[in-house]
Design a protein around this motif. Structure first.
Motif, short mmCIF file in Angstrom:
data_model
loop_
_atom_site.label_atom_id
_atom_site.label_comp_id
_atom_site.label_asym_id
_atom_site.label_seq_id
_atom_site.Cartn_x
_atom_site.Cartn_y
_atom_site.Cartn_z
N GLU A 178 -5.33 26.31 -33.64
CA GLU A 178 -5.17 26.75 -32.25
C GLU A 178 -3.75 26.46 -31.75
N THR A 203 -1.29 29.45 -30.66
CA THR A 203 -0.95 29.47 -29.24
C THR A 203 0.55 29.22 -29.03
N ALA A 221 -5.19 21.95 -27.29
CA ALA A 221 -5.09 21.81 -28.74
C ALA A 221 -4.32 20.55 -29.11
N VAL A 226 -7.50 33.23 -30.38
CA VAL A 226 -7.30 32.06 -29.51
C VAL A 226 -8.60 31.76 -28.76
N LEU A 229 -11.29 30.37 -31.24
CA LEU A 229 -11.03 28.98 -31.61
C LEU A 229 -11.32 28.04 -30.44
#
Length: 166
Positions: free
Chosen positions: A23, A27, A56, A126, A129
């Motif tokens: 992630e 991201t 994350a 995204v 996750l």
């Protein structure tokens, strides 16, 4: 550690770390690409990507720390069940809120007409996750509460405080 103790914690925390790393990478890439090209669908989307990146990072740092504390023999002051439950609750709330808002904010649906590698599918990943992190945190939290609620020490008959498996 006896065979009956909670061996799921290192597994769940490893899964949280690995999903968090994936992630974080995706991201961070999307935030960097959006900043470089100025291609944000909305300011809210940009802010949510930064929130997911924070989540994350939070997840990776603390889940790795908890695993290291467990493997070090739980000598650190935060290596106890109470801090683990608190951290898991906060983490589950952060992931649940960010995944829920991201679901509402993200455009493109299931990306049926998008290329295999596209911003739409990356955004969908995204979100997926984020929901995965939320589910793992909730499962770990519930298992920890059930495990501590049973009152069993499973091989640690002399220790009756919070120095149990994180």
């Amino acid at each position: 550690m006896s065979p009956a103790e909670a061996h799921y914690h290192p597994l769940l925390f490893s899964m949280m770390s690995l999903a968090g790393l994936a992630e974080m990478g995706l991201t961070a890439f999307l935030v960097n690409a959006g900043n470089t090209h100025g291609t944000w669908p909305s300011p809210r989307y940009h802010a949510l990507l930064i929130l997911v990146l924070f989540n994350a990072t939070w997840t990776v740092v603390f889940s790795v720390a908890y695993m290291l504390w467990v493997f070090d023999g739980m000598k650190h002051v935060l290596a106890n069940v109470a801090s683990s439950i608190f951290w898991l609750a906060v983490t589950a709330i952060l992931w649940g809120v960010s995944a829920g808002i991201f679901h509402i904010t993200r455009t493109g649906g299931d990306c049926p007409t998008s290329a295999v590698i596209s911003r739409c599918r990356q955004s969908l990943t995204v979100e997926a996750l984020a929901w995965t992190e939320f589910a793992i945190a909730v499962v770990a939290l519930l298992l920890t509460c059930v495990w501590t609620g049973t009152g069993l020490d499973w091989g640690r008959r002399g220790v009756h405080d919070s120095r149990r498996m994180v």
